[in-house]
Design an enzyme around this catalytic site. Structure first.
Site, PDB file in Angstrom:
ATOM      1  N   HIS A   1       0.271 -12.335  37.632  1.00 27.58           N
ATOM      2  CA  HIS A   1      -0.782 -11.562  36.971  1.00 27.58           C
ATOM      3  C   HIS A   1      -2.166 -11.997  37.447  1.00 27.58           C
ATOM      4  O   HIS A   1      -2.360 -13.110  37.937  1.00 27.58           O
ATOM      5  CB  HIS A   1      -0.679 -11.721  35.450  1.00 27.58           C
ATOM      6  CG  HIS A   1      -0.853 -13.144  34.992  1.00 27.58           C
ATOM      7  ND1 HIS A   1      -2.086 -13.742  34.849  1.00 27.58           N
ATOM      8  CD2 HIS A   1       0.066 -14.075  34.665  1.00 27.58           C
ATOM      9  CE1 HIS A   1      -1.933 -14.985  34.457  1.00 27.58           C
ATOM     10  NE2 HIS A   1      -0.625 -15.223  34.330  1.00 27.58           N
TER      11      HIS A   1
ATOM     12  N   GLU B   1       6.611 -16.238  30.804  1.00 29.92           N
ATOM     13  CA  GLU B   1       6.152 -17.599  31.072  1.00 29.92           C
ATOM     14  C   GLU B   1       6.947 -18.602  30.240  1.00 29.92           C
ATOM     15  O   GLU B   1       7.734 -18.219  29.377  1.00 29.92           O
ATOM     16  CB  GLU B   1       4.640 -17.689  30.785  1.00 29.92           C
ATOM     17  CG  GLU B   1       3.964 -18.972  31.224  1.00 29.92           C
ATOM     18  CD  GLU B   1       4.176 -19.354  32.680  1.00 29.92           C
ATOM     19  OE1 GLU B   1       5.262 -19.876  33.014  1.00 29.92           O
ATOM     20  OE2 GLU B   1       3.258 -19.181  33.493  1.00 29.92           O
TER      21      GLU B   1
END
Length: 184
Positions: A6, A83
């Site tokens: 990202h 994550e």
């Protein structure tokens, strides 16, 4: 297939400067992060992509939304590429709120609280990456998919520690290489 970390988030800015967790839950992209997403989309534009799959964190959804707009593709959600939950930024947004923020995306396979209660160990991350890798070995769309993910997941899967907005190409077998990295 491609892995995209990202774009820069509000957390990344503070943590890079201080190495202290600033306590921002599920942070948004910065303007630099949006620029990194646009640059990644440009780098991926000639690669014949047909799928965008994103982690359900806000920073990956915002990055994937930029890709979707530029590439004309829908976004799918997969929490497997999330994550590790070591920092406050890894506290996610409940699925019911994500549905209101991204009404065109399908969050039906996502539990209300889809992120882990505590950080994953290296062994747990390796196991999750193994599940993902075995799924990919059955995939027929290797070169047509980009997964918008995170530093920890990409490192666990490829061994590469990449910066925000970096695109990694993963080929069948253990071979991975960076195909796009933003300007420093």
């Amino acid at each position: 297939m491609y892995l995209l970390r990202h774009g820069q988030s509000e957390f990344n800015v503070h943590f890079a400067a201080t190495r202290i967790d600033p306590g921002i839950e599920d942070p948004a992209l910065t303007e630099i992060g949006r620029d990194q997403a646009r640059a990644a989309a440009e780098a991926l534009s000639a690669r014949g992509l047909t799928r965008i799959v994103a982690s359900p964190y806000r920073r990956t959804l915002e990055t994937a939304s930029v890709l979707a707009e530029q590439l004309g593709l829908p976004v799918e959600i997969d929490s497997l590429v999330r994550e590790r939950c070591w920092f406050v930024c890894d506290v996610g947004t409940p699925a019911s709120l994500l549905r209101t923020q991204w009404p065109t995306l399908d969050f039906d396979r996502l539990g209300e609280r889809w992120w882990p209660a505590q950080g994953e160990s290296e062994a747990q991350l390796a196991a999750r990456c193994g599940v993902f890798a075995s799924r990919l070995h059955r995939a027929t769309d290797w070169g047509e998919t980009v997964y918008v993910s995170h530093w920890g997941f990409i490192r666990g899967l490829t061994g590469l520690a990449v910066g925000n907005g970096t695109v990694v190409e993963l080929r069948p077998g253990p071979d991975a290489s960076v195909v796009h990295a933003p300007e420093p």
